[in-house]
Design a protein around this motif. Structure first.
Motif, PDB file in Angstrom:
ATOM      1  N   PRO A  65     -50.427-107.053   3.416  1.00 61.85           N
ATOM      2  CA  PRO A  65     -50.913-108.280   4.544  1.00 61.85           C
ATOM      3  C   PRO A  65     -51.941-109.252   3.594  1.00 61.85           C
ATOM      4  CG  PRO A  65     -52.124-106.388   4.922  1.00 61.85           C
ATOM      5  CD  PRO A  65     -51.927-105.832   3.951  1.00 61.85           C
ATOM      6  N   ARG A  66     -52.293-110.625   4.087  1.00 62.78           N
ATOM      7  CA  ARG A  66     -52.728-111.533   2.922  1.00 62.78           C
ATOM      8  C   ARG A  66     -53.895-111.037   2.741  1.00 62.78           C
ATOM      9  NH1 ARG A  66     -51.803-116.307   2.880  1.00 62.78           N
ATOM     10  NH2 ARG A  66     -50.081-117.532   4.236  1.00 62.78           N
ATOM     11  N   PRO A  67     -54.458-111.060   1.551  1.00 65.51           N
ATOM     12  CA  PRO A  67     -56.024-110.386   0.948  1.00 65.51           C
ATOM     13  C   PRO A  67     -57.197-111.583   1.868  1.00 65.51           C
ATOM     14  CG  PRO A  67     -54.920-112.081  -0.374  1.00 65.51           C
ATOM     15  CD  PRO A  67     -53.562-112.156   0.650  1.00 65.51           C
ATOM     16  N   SER A  68     -58.155-110.538   1.687  1.00 64.75           N
ATOM     17  CA  SER A  68     -59.388-111.720   1.972  1.00 64.75           C
ATOM     18  C   SER A  68     -59.893-112.281   1.454  1.00 64.75           C
ATOM     19  CB  SER A  68     -60.492-110.212   2.312  1.00 64.75           C
ATOM     20  OG  SER A  68     -61.075-109.733   1.291  1.00 64.75           O
ATOM     21  N   HIS A  69     -60.386-112.215   0.150  1.00 67.68           N
ATOM     22  CA  HIS A  69     -60.503-113.237  -1.125  1.00 67.68           C
ATOM     23  C   HIS A  69     -59.788-113.236  -1.742  1.00 67.68           C
ATOM     24  CE1 HIS A  69     -63.232-109.372  -1.374  1.00 67.68           C
ATOM     25  NE2 HIS A  69     -63.149-109.432  -3.322  1.00 67.68           N
ATOM     26  N   VAL A  70     -59.907-113.642  -3.050  1.00 72.44           N
ATOM     27  CA  VAL A  70     -59.627-114.650  -4.328  1.00 72.44           C
ATOM     28  C   VAL A  70     -60.649-114.126  -5.117  1.00 72.44           C
ATOM     29  CG1 VAL A  70     -58.422-115.653  -6.412  1.00 72.44           C
ATOM     30  CG2 VAL A  70     -57.984-115.913  -3.754  1.00 72.44           C
ATOM     31  N   VAL A 115     -64.831-117.515  -8.530  1.00 71.97           N
ATOM     32  CA  VAL A 115     -63.616-118.344  -7.929  1.00 71.97           C
ATOM     33  C   VAL A 115     -64.335-119.232  -7.605  1.00 71.97           C
ATOM     34  CG1 VAL A 115     -61.993-118.060  -6.794  1.00 71.97           C
ATOM     35  CG2 VAL A 115     -62.423-116.496  -8.084  1.00 71.97           C
ATOM     36  N   ILE A 127     -59.744-120.477   1.312  1.00 70.12           N
ATOM     37  CA  ILE A 127     -60.599-119.470   2.233  1.00 70.12           C
ATOM     38  C   ILE A 127     -60.309-120.071   3.489  1.00 70.12           C
ATOM     39  CG2 ILE A 127     -62.191-117.470   2.420  1.00 70.12           C
ATOM     40  CD1 ILE A 127     -60.836-117.667  -0.008  1.00 70.12           C
ATOM     41  N   THR A 132     -63.247-113.246   6.278  1.00 66.98           N
ATOM     42  CA  THR A 132     -62.254-114.331   5.711  1.00 66.98           C
ATOM     43  C   THR A 132     -60.700-114.148   5.151  1.00 66.98           C
ATOM     44  OG1 THR A 132     -62.673-112.836   3.688  1.00 66.98           O
ATOM     45  CG2 THR A 132     -64.567-115.070   4.627  1.00 66.98           C
ATOM     46  N   LEU A 133     -59.871-115.032   4.895  1.00 67.27           N
ATOM     47  CA  LEU A 133     -58.902-114.510   4.811  1.00 67.27           C
ATOM     48  C   LEU A 133     -58.436-115.853   3.873  1.00 67.27           C
ATOM     49  CD1 LEU A 133     -56.260-113.091   6.052  1.00 67.27           C
ATOM     50  CD2 LEU A 133     -55.965-115.439   7.387  1.00 67.27           C
ATOM     51  N   VAL A 134     -57.180-115.521   2.545  1.00 71.40           N
ATOM     52  CA  VAL A 134     -57.031-116.647   1.549  1.00 71.40           C
ATOM     53  C   VAL A 134     -56.127-117.080   2.100  1.00 71.40           C
ATOM     54  CG1 VAL A 134     -55.800-116.908  -0.443  1.00 71.40           C
ATOM     55  CG2 VAL A 134     -58.155-114.803  -0.230  1.00 71.40           C
ATOM     56  N   VAL A 178     -55.693-113.375  -7.983  1.00 72.39           N
ATOM     57  CA  VAL A 178     -56.059-111.586  -8.388  1.00 72.39           C
ATOM     58  C   VAL A 178     -56.768-111.339  -7.133  1.00 72.39           C
ATOM     59  CG1 VAL A 178     -56.884-109.861 -10.241  1.00 72.39           C
ATOM     60  CG2 VAL A 178     -56.035-111.987 -11.005  1.00 72.39           C
ATOM     61  N   VAL A 179     -56.582-110.295  -6.496  1.00 71.99           N
ATOM     62  CA  VAL A 179     -56.965-109.532  -5.467  1.00 71.99           C
ATOM     63  C   VAL A 179     -57.030-108.870  -5.297  1.00 71.99           C
ATOM     64  CG1 VAL A 179     -55.388-112.038  -4.227  1.00 71.99           C
ATOM     65  CG2 VAL A 179     -54.354-109.405  -4.158  1.00 71.99           C
ATOM     66  N   PRO A 180     -58.418-108.441  -4.513  1.00 66.52           N
ATOM     67  CA  PRO A 180     -58.518-106.794  -4.290  1.00 66.52           C
ATOM     68  C   PRO A 180     -57.072-106.026  -3.879  1.00 66.52           C
ATOM     69  CG  PRO A 180     -59.424-108.021  -3.199  1.00 66.52           C
ATOM     70  CD  PRO A 180     -59.298-108.958  -3.131  1.00 66.52           C
ATOM     71  N   HIS A 231     -53.328-102.119   3.611  1.00 64.97           N
ATOM     72  CA  HIS A 231     -52.681-100.712   3.873  1.00 64.97           C
ATOM     73  C   HIS A 231     -51.155-101.598   3.517  1.00 64.97           C
ATOM     74  CE1 HIS A 231     -52.879-103.437   7.594  1.00 64.97           C
ATOM     75  NE2 HIS A 231     -51.762-104.039   7.372  1.00 64.97           N
ATOM     76  N   ILE A 286     -47.401-103.346   4.142  1.00 67.80           N
ATOM     77  CA  ILE A 286     -46.607-103.937   5.709  1.00 67.80           C
ATOM     78  C   ILE A 286     -45.526-102.844   5.792  1.00 67.80           C
ATOM     79  CG2 ILE A 286     -46.159-105.518   7.139  1.00 67.80           C
ATOM     80  CD1 ILE A 286     -48.587-106.897   6.189  1.00 67.80           C
TER      81      ILE A 286
END
Ligand SMILES: Nc1ncnc2c1ncn2[C@@H]1O[C@H](COP(=O)(O)OP(=O)(O)OP(=O)(O)O)[C@@H](O)[C@H]1O
Ligand SMILES: Nc1ncnc2c1ncn2[C@@H]1O[C@H](COP(=O)(O)OP(=O)(O)OP(=O)(O)O)[C@@H](O)[C@H]1O
Ligand SMILES: [Mg+2]
Ligand SMILES: [Mg+2]
Lengths: 690, 690
Positions: free
Chosen positions: A672-677, B531, B558, B566-568, B670-672, B676, B678
């Motif tokens: 899924p799209r990440p929630s933050h960068v 960031v 964001i 939040t969603l990037v 760079v993301v967490p 899950h 998909i």
């Protein structure tokens, strides 16, 4: 059949095992590694060179003896000569097809589609075994020596790749094979670069080139050594080098039209060749060869009989031509001295000063026939009628022979076909533009290039190979022109020969660019719906049942954080799971994760987890576990790949494709799209000084 | 200085604008696109070919007239001859340095480091402008015609790239430049492949090759046309083709030792050359050239005076040598006829049957000097003493000249230096192995290869270029051997010439493989900590203040989902923000996002957002907004790149590096770790038939 194809995995698995290994190694290891790689490259070069020399030496000697004996016999009786000729061919082909069917089935055909597949990222079972190598070497001696309408170049590429595969450097071997086949080191590198590998690391290039050059030196040394005659018939023929540096090396603008015509013919005949061979190979694969090895043997023997019959019989029907006057400048004798190689073969001619132009082509090794077609200062040697007969017959033979269960290359037959119609065009040009200094041989060369371009659709590598084998840099622009046209014409009809064959063999090649439809698709749409994943600590029984329930080769591993959220911690390969199941060393009783990576004592030999193992030859059904074992747990964390490449779900498939293809991946996670960068990486961040 | 360097962006931005454009185009557009690309490739080939012909024609004529006049004058007075010679050189160099300093500063030097940077992904301001092209062409006529110790090959590569840049295909132009400089089409492609481009798409290769071949045809046609003498001095010299196909083409094993020695010398002298030029260029850049253009002009003129003095003066001090007996086989006259090109220059010799070996090298165009050094059947033409003198003097001149404010290539000086010590070694070999058939010229060639290898560290492309310019395929393995050694020796000391110069010029090149330290670093550790990002709908005042507060070129955007998470949603480029701010068309009053992509009417011309614009020449400080404007909002959603490549935070930097480098990226998020998965993408998912 599908199960014999498996993707290759070049991913670095940065798991616990990897870090252990890295820690042990240190920086010096890099040097050691480099030295070993280069040493291996040297070995591959020497090995491929020697294999090429061996194959050529054997083929030349077998063929040489065969023709010598036949020529000696036909002075007494053509019937006896024919029977002996037919028998020798049959024996050679029979031995070849037996080696293939009984011993090394993977060695049939040219092998280039398979190698292409391998370097594109798919492993075809058995294609690079030692057994295949042996089968290829001896099989191609039989099939080429037996006079079939096929060449030894494709098999040599495969041979090189097999040798290199023993040392883990298939690309090098592939280039070495081409270099050996044509004595064309630059062409070899370009072939590997253009035709075969899908992802190229620039540091590889120099090493590949080194290997090719070693091959060239080995071959040259061997030929120098054999020059004195101690290798029998080898040395006078063999390695295809048609040095036409003495030929026409200038051209006038009027000639561009007939050259373009050659390009068009090449494109048409090449595309037709691909189409015909595709259909015949399809039929063979699905009907004929399903009936077992015996049918394959009968088939090859039948083809051998037909080939012998045509190559001996047709020249008999042809009336001989009186010899041209001796020209001291060219120094070509007519008819050629008995037992020699050269133009103007005297075959079934009544008078002494006559030659049979069809026999000059047909009743000869292919290398010599091509040398004759390319030869300069021999205008009017071949009549248009003979060339046309030869073209039709040889084209048919090449199509029919393709796909029999013997090692077979398409380069030399392609050159034969191309140079025949090239010379045919040349005849007309010479007649038409009388005042120009035109050589028919030049047109034959261009014809050869055009047919190969029209069939194989290689471009730059083919161009360079043609230049290297003819040793004439000045023809480069003309060869280019012809190739450009023939490739364009051929592309209008179908794919290249190797791509067609790969498709037939169910080798899933990824092309160099994404198809147009991918622009409109997202990653999520492309991937399968329900993901099969593992928890971090998993019961052995669950592993077994999951592995049995599907054929997937990679599984996401999901863990829970303390706050109860899920977290993807990595990718576990089926092959690694199988290793774990088989050894049982890392089974544990507790369903809790072991403490941390470092402190945990891993009982397994770590080496097996550093690189993606191939699951080849191992299957979940071969592993037997007691019911006690099934109740145990495994903690997957130390063995998985903690950072596979990921893409957001709505990235377009073109971008995913580029990622997959350019990095040579096997699995990509759609997330899924990440929630933050957390941060951005730019060029500046990657400029770390050593 | 740093600000003049900016990364290039090859990302496809799949935003609203992109989809609109795609929808308008349809499939036919792909064909149109292909045709245009090929047509451009043709144009680039013709353009570069003509530029090369023009430069060569001019240089040859200027140099020809100069030497003719001087030779005519010295028959009367050496002093007058010298003064005129000096003056002509000075005028030519002066005009060159004036063009560079006043008109096109970016055209100074060879340009190859900059082109390398460009194709590695960094744009250096002004390097590919039309103005630079003009400056390069005319500047290099002056500097080469003026007899400085530099060549026209580097500038030709730059010229090709400039021409190609007008049509958007720099790689093609780069290959075309090399092809034009050496008449080496294959070498050109390999040069572009190996030395310059960082990421190569295999479909590009054939087009690049086509361009190179067009260049070869154009050049050949022009030379054929000039062969009759209508182009003045051009045609007899010029394009560096040293056809030594008549020379030694076999070698014995005893010779491998001296050849290895040449390799070692090449590595040492090459590395020394890189080191010296680096330091001198560093000094020039930071001290001398800071003082303004006048200093640059003085410097170039001084170098010209010194060069003239040495090249005229030193031969005067040298005693003449009696001519060897005339050998009808080689057909080389001694002394050469006046006004001709060739060996055995009669300069300040008292008797008729004498020649001055130092003048043969020094008082000549470089092309002719090299031809003389390479020449076969001229053993003992040069004394060891003269060669040594020449080597020392020319090496010094080349080092000093490098970095003056004129267009300058290092190929020809490198070949000069290398062939001098190569021939020196050759003299000893000829004396030592008396019985062998050895040509000093062959050693000169190997020396040239070794110096270029030791300095530029190119491998395969250099090898092929050497083969193509000498038109002798048989020397390939020897050239390889020498290059292998010289590159290895050179690498022990420093980086290649172009890398060193790029470092000096602050061009941040990314090497082909990640450095060792990256294995132990994660993505998170590498990227900056805090960031700076934008919300989806942002106040204009905020945009301005953020853009003013930093120099970053990309910003994550964001958004909030309905549930408040939040969603990037993508990456916004600075350049696109500037376009939005400047036009003001898409400002809105409401702080709410417009409904959806499709229904929203975008007032802006979409074309500007399809491709990543370059922010060159535009800055946030140039944009003036009223206080009303500052209170407005912009919805960034339709303009951003919705799917930049992402990596999880703990991926190792090696993997990030490969991603960045292989795909030619500018930004990576760079993301967490994802929560899950998909789906998984494997090869099977990407096998979509067209
Ligand atoms: N763990 C998984 N869960 C769900 N679907 C999967 C999983 N792994 C793969 N798939 C899907 O199943 C299909 C085939 O997967 P498979 O792993 O056999 O890959 P493949 O393309 O055949 O390559 P390989 O040679 O690695 O087997 C693909 O469409 C893929 O998206
Ligand atoms: N939006 C951002 N927020 C925080 N840090 C950033 C952001 N963009 C870039 N950086 C960091 O700032 C540094 C320089 O960023 P910058 O955008 O100038 O890239 P660069 O490497 O100079 O390339 P470019 O040529 O694109 O400017 C990098 O270390 C990067 O990690
Ligand atoms: Mg599968
Ligand atoms: Mg920056």
């Amino acid at each position: 059949d599908e199960s014999s194809v498996e993707s290759l995995d070049y991913e670095v698995i940065e798991n616990f095992a990897y870090w252990e290994e890295q820690a042990q190694r240190g920086k010096l290891y890099v040097w050691y590694y480099v030295v070993v790689k280069w040493f291996f490259a040297l070995l591959i070069g020497i090995g491929t060179g020697l294999a090429a020399v061996f194959i050529n030496l054997s083929v030349e000697n077998f063929a040489g003896w065969k023709f010598e004996l036949t020529f000696w016999l036909i002075q007494k009786s053509y019937v006896v000569g024919f029977l002996v000729y037919l028998l020798i061919n049959l024996v050679l082909v029979y031995s070849s097809v037996c080696i293939i069917t009984q011993f090394a089935p993977a060695a049939a055909g040219s092998g280039i589609p398979e190698i292409k597949g391998y370097l594109n990222g798919v492993d075809i079972h058995g294609i690079l075994l030692f057994r295949t190598l042996i089968g290829k070497v001896f099989g191609s001696i039989g099939s080429v020596g037996g006079g079939l309408a096929l060449g030894k170049e494709g098999p040599l590429v495969h041979t090189g790749a097999c040798i290199a595969s023993l040392l883990g450097q298939v690309t090098c071997g592939c280039a070495a094979g081409v270099a050996a086949a044509f004595r064309a080191p630059v062409g070899g590198v370009l072939f590997a670069l253009e035709e075969v590998t899908s992802w190229w690391r620039s540091q590889l290039m120099w090493r590949v080139f080194f290997t090719s050059a070693v091959v060239a030196v080995v071959v040259r040394t061997a030929m120098g050594w054999c020059g004195s005659g101690i290798c029998g018939h080898f040395g006078s023929g063999g390695f295809i080098i048609w040095d036409i540096s003495g030929a026409q090396d200038d051209y006038s603008f009027e000639e561009l039209l007939p050259m373009a015509v050659i390009g068009v013919i090449g494109g048409l005949l090449g595309a037709l060749f691909n189409q015909l061979t595709f259909h015949i190979a399809y039929w063979r694969r699905n009907f004929l060869h399903k009936r077992g090895n015996r049918v394959k043997i009968y088939e090859a023997c039948l083809v051998s009989l037909i080939t012998s019959l045509i190559s001996f019989g047709l020249p008999l029907l042809r009336k001989c031509t009186p010899c041209p006057e001796y020209d001291p400048k060219s120094g070509i004798e007519c008819p050629r001295a008995p037992g020699m190689y050269g133009n103007y073969v005297n075959f079934y001619c009544s008078k002494d000063k006559e030659y049979n132009d069809l026999a000059t082509l047909f009743f000869n090794t292919q290398d010599d026939a091509i040398r004759n077609l390319f030869s300069a200062k021999t205008s009017h040697e071949f009549s248009a009628q003979s060339l046309l007969t030869f073209l039709v017959m040889f084209y048919t033979l090449a199509v029919v022979t393709f796909g029999t269960a013997v090692p077979a290359g398409q380069f030399v037959p392609g050159i034969m076909i191309g140079s025949t119609y090239g010379r045919l065009v040349g005849i007309f040009v010479v007649n038409f533009y009388k005042k120009l200094n035109i050589e028919e041989g030049t047109y034959a060369l261009l014809g050869a290039a055009s047919f190969l371009g029209g069939s194989m659709r290689m471009t730059m590598s083919l161009c360079v190979i043609m230049v290297e084998i003819t040793n004439n840099l000045k023809l480069l622009p003309l060869i280019m022109l012809v190739l450009l046209i023939s490739k364009a014409v051929g592309d209008a009809f179908n794919e290249g020969l190797y791509e067609e064959q790969a498709r037939l063999k169910n080798i899933p090649l990824l092309g160099s660019r994404p198809v147009y439809e991918m622009r409109r698709m997202t990653a999520k749409e492309a991937c399968g719906r329900r993901v099969i994943s593992f928890p971090r600590v998993v019961k052995v029984a669950d592993v077994v049942s999951i592995l049995q329930s599907n054929k997937h080769n990679g599984f996401p591993v999901i863990d829970h954080t303390r706050s109860g959220e899920t977290l993807v911690i990595g990718l576990m390969l089926r092959s690694h799971l199988l290793v774990l199941l088989q050894s049982k060393a890392d089974f544990q009783h507790s369903p809790l994760p072991s403490d941390s990576r470092g402190s945990r004592f891993i009982r397994h030999s770590l080496n097996e987890f550093v690189k993606p193992a191939s699951s080849k030859g191992m299957s979940i059904d071969d592993i037997h576990l007691s019911s006690d074992d099934l109740e145990m747990y495994i903690d997957l964390a130390p063995f998985l790949n903690p950072s596979p490449y990921i893409v957001p779900e709505d990235m377009s498939l073109t971008k995913v494709y580029n990622l997959f293809r350019q990095l040579g991946l096997r699995h990509i996670f759609v997330v899924p799209r990440p929630s933050h960068v957390i941060g951005l990486i730019t060029r500046k961040d990657l400029l770390i000084e050593e």
